[in-house]
Design an enzyme around this catalytic site. Structure first.
Site, short mmCIF file in Angstrom:
data_model
loop_
_atom_site.label_atom_id
_atom_site.label_comp_id
_atom_site.label_asym_id
_atom_site.label_seq_id
_atom_site.Cartn_x
_atom_site.Cartn_y
_atom_site.Cartn_z
N CYS A 12 18.79 -5.21 -5.84
CA CYS A 12 20.12 -5.24 -6.36
C CYS A 12 21.09 -3.94 -5.81
O CYS A 12 22.15 -4.16 -5.43
CB CYS A 12 19.86 -4.58 -7.92
N HIS A 54 24.82 0.13 -11.05
CA HIS A 54 24.39 1.05 -10.05
C HIS A 54 25.53 1.56 -9.12
O HIS A 54 26.25 0.84 -8.81
CB HIS A 54 23.20 0.40 -8.98
N1 LIG Z 1 14.62 -2.26 -7.80
C1 LIG Z 1 15.91 -2.09 -8.35
C2 LIG Z 1 16.08 -3.56 -9.28
C3 LIG Z 1 16.82 -4.58 -8.41
O1 LIG Z 1 16.32 -5.30 -7.91
C4 LIG Z 1 15.93 -0.86 -9.34
O2 LIG Z 1 14.74 -0.55 -9.56
O3 LIG Z 1 17.02 -0.57 -9.82
#
Ligand SMILES: N[C@@H](CC=O)C(=O)O
Length: 334
Positions: free
Chosen positions: A142, A234
């Site tokens: 992500c 994010h």
């Molecule tokens: N690894 C990421 C998730 C997305 O693939 C996270 O831990 O936020």
């Protein structure tokens, strides 16, 4: 096309199901989950299940694999079981997956349609090499998906070095990823494997397809990943050294970045919107979660710094994967 969603009760699986409700090209026929969920109605398992799917009876993975009977699979299963499942299915059926299991295979693209649509050519290599009727197309981790959309707008300025610090939402860790006690009133500057994924997947995605292989982009990249008490979205602070750092031109490049506008893909949204102060609560749902928000752009010595944020479950997972399938369909790979 008739599609199945594997791992349909997890956070990414639920997002797939929501995004596929009423989709003009893909009709969900099967929802697949663990043995524990099998035989139950989707609405009993998922409190906010879309109306259309509430009465679907969830199939177990074992049952599904015996007789898939669909044209296409979206996979939201954990990576630990995905490798075998995806290979078994891809012998016959195209698989679009959020799992990392095949991301680093030479003949498997990590696709972000707005960034590297030409990497879809690897499908032909894959089918030939593995003698498959189907294929596997992955979407990135992500935080990598969000970062690479922004970096793609900077490509023509000559990317030399990238430094990035992420502030990743709780939903990125899945339902059982973090205890409330650990994340409430806290920041955790460690997410297992995340920094490696950002550093390596980005260079593959922004790489060049040559002689049926991807030459990784040769910029230097280093990441620090942190978990913050935000539900979805994010945020990433990015520092980029460039060959030609013209900040006004760069702002325009972010604002004008719209590479697939003529393809008429059902889920496509303008990939970048510039807003001076990006914030997850305000901006994560932009473009139904597919648009990333860039802001705080400033010149620094030899380059620029900026902030980018995007919805981790949509742009960073299920939404990216649905867009991948739409692109493959539009370009004649399905
Ligand atoms: N690894 C990421 C998730 C997305 O693939 C996270 O831990 O936020």
């Amino acid at each position: 096309m008739k599609v199945a969603v594997l791992g349909a009760t997890g956070l990414v699986g639920r997002t797939f199901v929501k995004l596929l409700e009423g989709h003009p090209w893909f009709r969900v026929e099967k929802l697949v989950a663990s043995e524990r969920s099998a035989g139950k109605k989707y609405g009993e398992l998922v409190e906010d299940a879309p109306e259309e799917f509430k009465d679907y009876v969830v199939a177990s993975l074992t049952e599904f694999l015996e007789d898939p009977e669909v044209d296409l699979v979206f996979n939201a299963l954990p990576a630990s079981i995905s490798r075998d499942v995806e290979e078994k299915l891809a012998k016959e059926i195209p698989v679009f997956t959020n799992a990392r299991a095949h991301r680093y295979d030479e003949d498997v693209p990590i696709l972000v349609p707005e960034v590297n649509k030409e990497h879809l050519e690897l499908i032909k290599v894959q089918k030939e090499k593995r003698d498959w009727k189907g294929f596997i197309v992955t979407n990135p981790n992500c935080s990598t998906a969000i970062l690479t959309v922004s970096l793609a707008a900077l490509r023509s300025f000559g990317i030399k070095k990238v430094r990035v610090a992420t502030m990743q939402a709780i939903s990125g860790a899945g339902f059982s990823g973090l205890s409330a006690y650990a994340i409430h009133d806290n920041v955790i500057p460690f997410i297992s494997g995340e920094e490696w994924k950002i550093e390596n997947e980005s260079r593959k995605i922004l790489g060049t397809l040559r002689d049926d292989k991807i030459e990784f982009a040769d910029f230097d990249i280093s990441a620090i990943a942190t978990r913050v008490p935000v539900i979805h979205g994010h945020t990433e602070a990015v520092f980029v050294e460039l060959e030609n750092p013209d900040v006004e031109e760069i702002r325009r490049a972010f604002e004008e970045f719209d590479p697939l506008k003529d393809l008429d893909l059902p889920s496509y949204e303008k990939p970048i919107v510039y807003t001076e102060v990006p914030q997850p609560r305000l901006h994560r749902d932009r473009g139904k979660g597919l648009t990333v928000t860039v802001g705080r752009l400033e010149e620094i010595s030899g380059g620029v710094k900026y902030v980018v944020l995007g919805h981790n479950l949509v742009r960073g997972a299920a939404g990216g994967s649905v867009l991948n399938a739409e692109l493959a369909y539009r370009l004649g790979y399905l």
